[in-house]
Design a protein around this motif. Structure first.
Motif, PDB file in Angstrom:
ATOM      1  N   VAL A 135       0.841  -1.202   0.000  1.00  0.00           N
ATOM      2  CA  VAL A 135       0.000   0.000   0.000  1.00  0.00           C
ATOM      3  C   VAL A 135       0.875   1.250   0.000  1.00  0.00           C
ATOM      4  O   VAL A 135       0.626   2.199  -0.762  1.00  0.00           O
ATOM      5  CB  VAL A 135      -0.961  -0.009   1.225  1.00  0.00           C
ATOM      6  CG1 VAL A 135      -1.636   1.333   1.414  1.00  0.00           C
ATOM      7  CG2 VAL A 135      -1.994  -1.118   1.069  1.00  0.00           C
ATOM      8  N   ASP A 136       1.928   1.241   0.833  1.00  0.00           N
ATOM      9  CA  ASP A 136       2.835   2.387   0.877  1.00  0.00           C
ATOM     10  C   ASP A 136       3.494   2.620  -0.478  1.00  0.00           C
ATOM     11  O   ASP A 136       3.622   3.752  -0.942  1.00  0.00           O
ATOM     12  CB  ASP A 136       3.909   2.192   1.954  1.00  0.00           C
ATOM     13  CG  ASP A 136       3.342   2.265   3.368  1.00  0.00           C
ATOM     14  OD1 ASP A 136       2.192   2.730   3.528  1.00  0.00           O
ATOM     15  OD2 ASP A 136       4.055   1.863   4.307  1.00  0.00           O
ATOM     16  N   ILE A 137       3.910   1.544  -1.114  1.00  0.00           N
ATOM     17  CA  ILE A 137       4.569   1.667  -2.421  1.00  0.00           C
ATOM     18  C   ILE A 137       3.586   2.174  -3.468  1.00  0.00           C
ATOM     19  O   ILE A 137       3.929   3.019  -4.297  1.00  0.00           O
ATOM     20  CB  ILE A 137       5.211   0.319  -2.827  1.00  0.00           C
ATOM     21  CG1 ILE A 137       6.430   0.066  -1.932  1.00  0.00           C
ATOM     22  CG2 ILE A 137       5.585   0.301  -4.291  1.00  0.00           C
ATOM     23  CD1 ILE A 137       7.043  -1.303  -2.082  1.00  0.00           C
ATOM     24  N   LYS A 138       2.353   1.684  -3.429  1.00  0.00           N
ATOM     25  CA  LYS A 138       1.336   2.168  -4.378  1.00  0.00           C
ATOM     26  C   LYS A 138       1.095   3.658  -4.182  1.00  0.00           C
ATOM     27  O   LYS A 138       0.997   4.412  -5.154  1.00  0.00           O
ATOM     28  CB  LYS A 138       0.035   1.389  -4.219  1.00  0.00           C
ATOM     29  CG  LYS A 138       0.098  -0.011  -4.783  1.00  0.00           C
ATOM     30  CD  LYS A 138      -1.199  -0.763  -4.551  1.00  0.00           C
ATOM     31  CE  LYS A 138      -1.068  -2.207  -5.030  1.00  0.00           C
ATOM     32  NZ  LYS A 138      -2.265  -3.001  -4.743  1.00  0.00           N
ATOM     33  N   ASN A 139       0.990   4.084  -2.920  1.00  0.00           N
ATOM     34  CA  ASN A 139       0.789   5.508  -2.636  1.00  0.00           C
ATOM     35  C   ASN A 139       1.977   6.331  -3.121  1.00  0.00           C
ATOM     36  O   ASN A 139       1.804   7.402  -3.719  1.00  0.00           O
ATOM     37  CB  ASN A 139       0.571   5.741  -1.131  1.00  0.00           C
ATOM     38  CG  ASN A 139      -0.763   5.211  -0.651  1.00  0.00           C
ATOM     39  OD1 ASN A 139      -1.698   5.028  -1.419  1.00  0.00           O
ATOM     40  ND2 ASN A 139      -0.854   4.935   0.635  1.00  0.00           N
ATOM     41  N   LEU A 140       3.171   5.827  -2.869  1.00  0.00           N
ATOM     42  CA  LEU A 140       4.377   6.519  -3.318  1.00  0.00           C
ATOM     43  C   LEU A 140       4.413   6.600  -4.840  1.00  0.00           C
ATOM     44  O   LEU A 140       4.753   7.635  -5.411  1.00  0.00           O
ATOM     45  CB  LEU A 140       5.620   5.805  -2.791  1.00  0.00           C
ATOM     46  CG  LEU A 140       6.965   6.418  -3.133  1.00  0.00           C
ATOM     47  CD1 LEU A 140       7.064   7.848  -2.587  1.00  0.00           C
ATOM     48  CD2 LEU A 140       8.084   5.570  -2.563  1.00  0.00           C
ATOM     49  N   LYS A 141       4.031   5.514  -5.494  1.00  0.00           N
ATOM     50  CA  LYS A 141       4.004   5.496  -6.953  1.00  0.00           C
ATOM     51  C   LYS A 141       3.024   6.533  -7.484  1.00  0.00           C
ATOM     52  O   LYS A 141       3.330   7.260  -8.433  1.00  0.00           O
ATOM     53  CB  LYS A 141       3.629   4.100  -7.449  1.00  0.00           C
ATOM     54  CG  LYS A 141       3.651   3.967  -8.955  1.00  0.00           C
ATOM     55  CD  LYS A 141       3.301   2.552  -9.382  1.00  0.00           C
ATOM     56  CE  LYS A 141       3.278   2.440 -10.894  1.00  0.00           C
ATOM     57  NZ  LYS A 141       2.863   1.099 -11.318  1.00  0.00           N
ATOM     58  N   GLU A 142       1.839   6.623  -6.864  1.00  0.00           N
ATOM     59  CA  GLU A 142       0.856   7.617  -7.288  1.00  0.00           C
ATOM     60  C   GLU A 142       1.405   9.030  -7.108  1.00  0.00           C
ATOM     61  O   GLU A 142       1.240   9.886  -7.985  1.00  0.00           O
ATOM     62  CB  GLU A 142      -0.446   7.456  -6.493  1.00  0.00           C
ATOM     63  CG  GLU A 142      -1.238   6.224  -6.860  1.00  0.00           C
ATOM     64  CD  GLU A 142      -2.460   6.023  -5.974  1.00  0.00           C
ATOM     65  OE1 GLU A 142      -2.760   6.899  -5.132  1.00  0.00           O
ATOM     66  OE2 GLU A 142      -3.119   4.976  -6.123  1.00  0.00           O
ATOM     67  N   LYS A 143       2.063   9.273  -5.982  1.00  0.00           N
ATOM     68  CA  LYS A 143       2.650  10.595  -5.746  1.00  0.00           C
ATOM     69  C   LYS A 143       3.719  10.906  -6.784  1.00  0.00           C
ATOM     70  O   LYS A 143       3.785  12.022  -7.305  1.00  0.00           O
ATOM     71  CB  LYS A 143       3.241  10.677  -4.339  1.00  0.00           C
ATOM     72  CG  LYS A 143       2.200  10.734  -3.245  1.00  0.00           C
ATOM     73  CD  LYS A 143       2.834  10.747  -1.867  1.00  0.00           C
ATOM     74  CE  LYS A 143       1.775  10.710  -0.771  1.00  0.00           C
ATOM     75  NZ  LYS A 143       2.385  10.672   0.557  1.00  0.00           N
ATOM     76  N   LEU A 144       4.557   9.916  -7.086  1.00  0.00           N
ATOM     77  CA  LEU A 144       5.618  10.119  -8.070  1.00  0.00           C
ATOM     78  C   LEU A 144       5.034  10.358  -9.462  1.00  0.00           C
ATOM     79  O   LEU A 144       5.571  11.165 -10.225  1.00  0.00           O
ATOM     80  CB  LEU A 144       6.570   8.929  -8.089  1.00  0.00           C
ATOM     81  CG  LEU A 144       7.442   8.773  -6.838  1.00  0.00           C
ATOM     82  CD1 LEU A 144       8.235   7.484  -6.891  1.00  0.00           C
ATOM     83  CD2 LEU A 144       8.358   9.968  -6.665  1.00  0.00           C
ATOM     84  N   GLU A 145       3.942   9.685  -9.782  1.00  0.00           N
ATOM     85  CA  GLU A 145       3.288   9.924 -11.070  1.00  0.00           C
ATOM     86  C   GLU A 145       2.753  11.354 -11.137  1.00  0.00           C
ATOM     87  O   GLU A 145       2.862  12.017 -12.174  1.00  0.00           O
ATOM     88  CB  GLU A 145       2.163   8.914 -11.293  1.00  0.00           C
ATOM     89  CG  GLU A 145       2.673   7.515 -11.612  1.00  0.00           C
ATOM     90  CD  GLU A 145       1.579   6.471 -11.671  1.00  0.00           C
ATOM     91  OE1 GLU A 145       0.410   6.772 -11.308  1.00  0.00           O
ATOM     92  OE2 GLU A 145       1.886   5.337 -12.068  1.00  0.00           O
ATOM     93  N   LYS A 146       2.192  11.831 -10.019  1.00  0.00           N
ATOM     94  CA  LYS A 146       1.699  13.214  -9.983  1.00  0.00           C
ATOM     95  C   LYS A 146       2.858  14.197 -10.127  1.00  0.00           C
ATOM     96  O   LYS A 146       2.740  15.206 -10.830  1.00  0.00           O
ATOM     97  CB  LYS A 146       0.922  13.482  -8.692  1.00  0.00           C
ATOM     98  CG  LYS A 146      -0.423  12.790  -8.649  1.00  0.00           C
ATOM     99  CD  LYS A 146      -1.156  13.048  -7.351  1.00  0.00           C
ATOM    100  CE  LYS A 146      -2.472  12.288  -7.315  1.00  0.00           C
ATOM    101  NZ  LYS A 146      -3.194  12.497  -6.057  1.00  0.00           N
ATOM    102  N   VAL A 147       3.970  13.910  -9.460  1.00  0.00           N
ATOM    103  CA  VAL A 147       5.150  14.777  -9.576  1.00  0.00           C
ATOM    104  C   VAL A 147       5.648  14.772 -11.018  1.00  0.00           C
ATOM    105  O   VAL A 147       5.999  15.821 -11.574  1.00  0.00           O
ATOM    106  CB  VAL A 147       6.262  14.316  -8.605  1.00  0.00           C
ATOM    107  CG1 VAL A 147       7.578  14.990  -8.912  1.00  0.00           C
ATOM    108  CG2 VAL A 147       5.856  14.593  -7.160  1.00  0.00           C
ATOM    109  N   SER A 148       5.650  13.601 -11.643  1.00  0.00           N
ATOM    110  CA  SER A 148       6.087  13.491 -13.038  1.00  0.00           C
ATOM    111  C   SER A 148       5.172  14.304 -13.950  1.00  0.00           C
ATOM    112  O   SER A 148       5.648  15.006 -14.853  1.00  0.00           O
ATOM    113  CB  SER A 148       6.103  12.024 -13.463  1.00  0.00           C
ATOM    114  OG  SER A 148       6.491  11.908 -14.808  1.00  0.00           O
ATOM    115  N   GLU A 149       3.864  14.210 -13.715  1.00  0.00           N
ATOM    116  CA  GLU A 149       2.915  15.000 -14.504  1.00  0.00           C
ATOM    117  C   GLU A 149       3.167  16.489 -14.302  1.00  0.00           C
ATOM    118  O   GLU A 149       3.128  17.272 -15.261  1.00  0.00           O
ATOM    119  CB  GLU A 149       1.478  14.654 -14.109  1.00  0.00           C
ATOM    120  CG  GLU A 149       1.030  13.278 -14.562  1.00  0.00           C
ATOM    121  CD  GLU A 149      -0.335  12.908 -14.013  1.00  0.00           C
ATOM    122  OE1 GLU A 149      -1.015  13.770 -13.417  1.00  0.00           O
ATOM    123  OE2 GLU A 149      -0.720  11.737 -14.171  1.00  0.00           O
TER     124      GLU A 149
END
Length: 157
Positions: A80-94
């Protein structure tokens, strides 16, 4: 053999009373009158030890299941933590991509403004040259008019 066990921090089983077990074994061997000629007493002692061993193994299995359950829970939390981190990183990338597009748009606009400024400078230089040409013509014509006046004045005088 194993009478009582105690669960420690690591979840491992520890023998608690080895001395009592040794004393019990000694007492079973010390009373030969309680044993029958076919060894029923010895067989019962072995059965008791096997039951204790089975209990010990059962407890070990329970501890392993508990450990596995805790590991599964930890892995799920990490997932769950990794999924949340991935979502945050995708938002940062966007966000970074959006900023890069914005910077490119600004660079393109600056380039257009610079080109327009160069065009304006060229127009100003052309107009300056034209005005300089007109000034020269006006100056020459002014000198001619002056010469004509002077020559008229000198003829009249």
């Amino acid at each position: 053999m194993f009478d009582k066990f105690k669960e420690e921090k690591g979840g491992e089983m520890m023998e608690e009373r080895i001395e009592e077990n040794v004393n019990e074994e000694g007492s079973v061997e010390a009373s030969p009158s309680s044993e029958s000629t076919i060894g029923i007493g010895e067989l019962m002692g072995k059965r008791a030890k096997l039951e204790e061993a089975i209990d010990y193994v059962g407890l070990m299995i329970k501890n392993l299941k508990d450990k596995r359950t805790m590991l599964e829970k930890d892995i799920e939390e990490e997932s769950v933590d990794i999924k949340n981190l991935k979502e945050k990183l995708e938002k940062v990338s966007e966000y970074i991509d959006e900023e890069n597009r914005g910077i490119q748009q600004l660079a393109d606009k600056r380039m257009r403004v610079e080109n327009e400024a160069d065009e304006v400078a060229t127009i100003i230089n052309n107009l300056r040259d034209k005005l300089s040409g007109i000034d020269t013509i006006v100056g020459d014509e002014g000198n001619r008019v002056k010469q004509i006046k002077e020559s008229r004045d000198s003829i009249e005088n």
